[in-house]
Design an enzyme around this catalytic site. Structure first.
Site, PDB file in Angstrom:
ATOM      1  N   LYS A  86       3.923  63.201 -72.318  1.00  9.20           N
ATOM      2  CA  LYS A  86       4.566  62.504 -71.199  1.00  9.20           C
ATOM      3  C   LYS A  86       4.424  63.286 -69.886  1.00  9.20           C
ATOM      4  O   LYS A  86       4.390  62.694 -68.807  1.00  9.20           O
ATOM      5  CB  LYS A  86       6.033  62.237 -71.502  1.00  9.20           C
ATOM      6  CG  LYS A  86       6.203  61.152 -72.560  1.00  9.20           C
ATOM      7  CD  LYS A  86       7.648  60.736 -72.731  1.00  9.20           C
ATOM      8  CE  LYS A  86       7.764  59.460 -73.552  1.00  9.20           C
ATOM      9  NZ  LYS A  86       7.489  59.654 -74.987  1.00  9.20           N
ATOM     10  N   GLU A 108      13.301  54.581 -66.178  1.00  8.20           N
ATOM     11  CA  GLU A 108      14.205  54.199 -67.259  1.00  8.20           C
ATOM     12  C   GLU A 108      13.809  55.002 -68.477  1.00  8.20           C
ATOM     13  O   GLU A 108      12.665  55.422 -68.615  1.00  8.20           O
ATOM     14  CB  GLU A 108      14.123  52.704 -67.530  1.00  8.20           C
ATOM     15  CG  GLU A 108      13.099  52.280 -68.563  1.00  8.20           C
ATOM     16  CD  GLU A 108      11.655  52.544 -68.172  1.00  8.20           C
ATOM     17  OE1 GLU A 108      11.368  52.573 -66.957  1.00  8.20           O
ATOM     18  OE2 GLU A 108      10.828  52.742 -69.076  1.00  8.20           O
ATOM     19  N   SER A 376       1.099  64.176 -80.426  1.00  8.36           N
ATOM     20  CA  SER A 376       1.551  63.778 -79.086  1.00  8.36           C
ATOM     21  C   SER A 376       2.747  64.586 -78.599  1.00  8.36           C
ATOM     22  O   SER A 376       2.953  64.739 -77.394  1.00  8.36           O
ATOM     23  CB  SER A 376       1.876  62.284 -79.060  1.00  8.36           C
ATOM     24  OG  SER A 376       2.786  61.943 -80.092  1.00  8.36           O
TER      25      SER A 376
HETATM   26  C1  LIG Z   1       7.130  58.723 -75.949  1.00  4.26           C
HETATM   27  C2  LIG Z   1       6.359  59.283 -77.068  1.00  4.26           C
HETATM   28  C3  LIG Z   1       5.389  58.523 -77.760  1.00  4.26           C
HETATM   29  C4  LIG Z   1       5.127  57.064 -77.508  1.00  4.26           C
HETATM   30  O1  LIG Z   1       4.589  56.753 -76.275  1.00  4.26           O
HETATM   31  P1  LIG Z   1       3.078  56.284 -76.041  1.00  4.26           P
HETATM   32  O2  LIG Z   1       3.119  55.754 -74.665  1.00  4.26           O
HETATM   33  O3  LIG Z   1       2.732  55.252 -77.062  1.00  4.26           O
HETATM   34  O4  LIG Z   1       2.222  57.482 -76.173  1.00  4.26           O
HETATM   35  C5  LIG Z   1       4.636  59.151 -78.749  1.00  4.26           C
HETATM   36  N1  LIG Z   1       4.852  60.448 -79.068  1.00  4.26           N
HETATM   37  C6  LIG Z   1       5.781  61.194 -78.442  1.00  4.26           C
HETATM   38  C7  LIG Z   1       5.949  62.608 -78.855  1.00  4.26           C
HETATM   39  C8  LIG Z   1       6.564  60.641 -77.423  1.00  4.26           C
HETATM   40  O5  LIG Z   1       7.482  61.400 -76.813  1.00  4.26           O
END
Ligand SMILES: *Cc1c(COP(=O)(O)O)cnc(C)c1O
Length: 413
Positions: A86, A108, A376
């Site tokens: 993010k 948000e 992620s």
């Molecule tokens: C917010 C989040 C996601 C989901 O968001 P995408 O926009 O689909 O990438 C995935 N993994 C983590 C660790 C997140 O914080």
């Protein structure tokens, strides 16, 4: 002529008249930034010095041995400042806000991760910051609310409707309409009205650009497949965009929740429970019932618990470029558990969806083939969910069985 912001039949910008000029301004500022080579250079430098990029591409020798199939590599977005991909999006939008000369940002947030990332960016850039959050989520996410406030943001609990994410989105749009001159709305994923899907993808493409270079250096060739979890779709688009023009298979993994059959999931592209519709300013697949009402979604991972999905991914599903799968909550816990004990990595439960699907497929691939899993984010935030799962002896048993099961999935021959 291609209508702006459409991907096949998806996307667009369905906006109240009053926001048209604001969106045109944003589109122009983004186009100018993209055309300016200094902008991307500044962005990469900022991410290097502030957020910890480039993130490593980590070879996972123990998982590779365990599954005895493809070589498993993990892209380490968990190592970004604030613990997830993010950061890539919010810092990029922060640079754009500075270019536009605006002084205030709003956002948000559901689980709070995007709120913390936005508040961090606002502090760094000296911007005023207001975060809208459903009242239910404010109660559930106390630590994130605490940090947003310490970072200098104002957190506004939204008491309308069901007091969750979608009500917070409505409230943020209401704020924007009233404060367009000085305020930018920092959308958190590759969704929403044009140009957000394209813009968020552009900033997240730093993941795929790095990964493509890293795997080429480390393996001397491109991977056979890459895996990413799909909430709104931003980390997936970020990784996939590095390989879209290559002969590389792209796999997006959605939240299978308690299984696709029972309807308690958030699989918009991997299930048949979604239909094409327009909501929240854009056209995509939404999980809806036969009357077109939005369905309730369910996932063990808050970040994947969303009714819509990136219009770019909707298009890439329809044209067959990306394959979509779903991993269930229990498969996800099992995959996270195995990753911890085998590699000493703690993936976020969102990311563990990508791991779960990759683990199903790795044994069926050859040892000279490589796959990349996008981690992620880091899993520290999931401590109570994981602890609950492990408090149940039946879960422990399931997790051990699952690890064995994965091993037996190697096909004959
Ligand atoms: C917010 C989040 C996601 C989901 O968001 P995408 O926009 O689909 O990438 C995935 N993994 C983590 C660790 C997140 O914080």
């Amino acid at each position: 002529m291609r209508r702006r912001g459409y991907y096949g039949g998806f996307g667009g910008a369905f906006l109240p008249e009053i926001l048209t000029a604001t969106f045109e301004h944003l589109e122009e500022a983004f186009a100018a930034a993209k055309a300016d080579p200094d902008f991307w250079r500044t962005y990469v430098e900022l991410m290097a010095n502030y957020a910890g990029r480039p993130t490593p591409l980590t070879f996972a020798p123990n998982l590779t041995r365990h599954f005895d199939g493809a070589k498993i590599y993990i892209k380490r977005e968990d190592l970004n400042h604030t613990g997830a991909h993010k950061a890539n999006n919010v810092m990029g939008q922060g640079l754009l806000v500075k270019r536009m000369g605006k002084t205030r940002v709003i956002a948000e947030t559901g689980a709070g991760q995007h709120g913390v990332a936005t508040a961090t960016m606002a502090a760094r850039f000296g911007l005023a910051c207001t975060i809208y959050m459903g009242e239910v989520d404010v109660q559930r996410q106390r630590p994130n609310v605490f940090w947003m406030e310490r970072l200098g943001a104002t957190v506004v609990p939204v008491r309308d409707g069901t007091r969750i994410l979608k009500d917070a989105i409505n409230e943020a749009f209401r704020d924007w309409v009233g404060n367009m001159d000085d305020t930018h709305y920092v959308l958190g994923t590759a969704c929403g009205p044009h140009p957000f899907p394209e813009m968020v993808t552009y900033f997240q493409s730093i993941i795929g650009r790095e990964a493509r270079r890293q795997i080429s250096e480390q393996e001397g060739r491109l991977p056979r497949r890459v895996y990413a979890c799909v909430g709104g779709g931003s980390n997936a688009m970020g990784l996939f965009s590095g390989f879209l023009d290559d002969p590389v298979e792209l796999v997006g993994v959605e939240a299978g929740g308690q299984g696709l059959a029972g309807g308690r999931h958030a699989a918009r592209l991997a299930s048949t429970d979604a239909g094409v519709g327009v909501a929240q300013g854009y056209k995509t697949y939404f999980l809806q019932d036969s009357d077109g009402q939005m369905r309730e979604t369910h996932s063990i991972a808050a970040g994947l618990d969303y009714v819509g999905v990136s219009p770019i991914l909707a298009h890439l599903k329809d044209n067959g470029r990306v394959r979509f799968e779903a991993a269930t909550d229990d498969e996800v816990i099992a995959a996270a558990a195995l990753t911890m004990t085998k590699e000493g990595l703690i993936p976020a439960l969102e990311s563990a969806h990508a791991f779960a699907q990759a683990f199903k497929e790795a044994p069926t691939l050859r040892p000279d083939e490589a796959i990349i899993i996008n981690q992620s984010g880091r899993g520290d935030k999931d401590i109570f969910t994981v602890a609950d799962a492990f408090a149940d002896p039946a879960w422990q048993e399931f997790i051990i069985q699952k690890a064995e099961h994965y091993k037996r999935m190697k096909p004959e021959g």
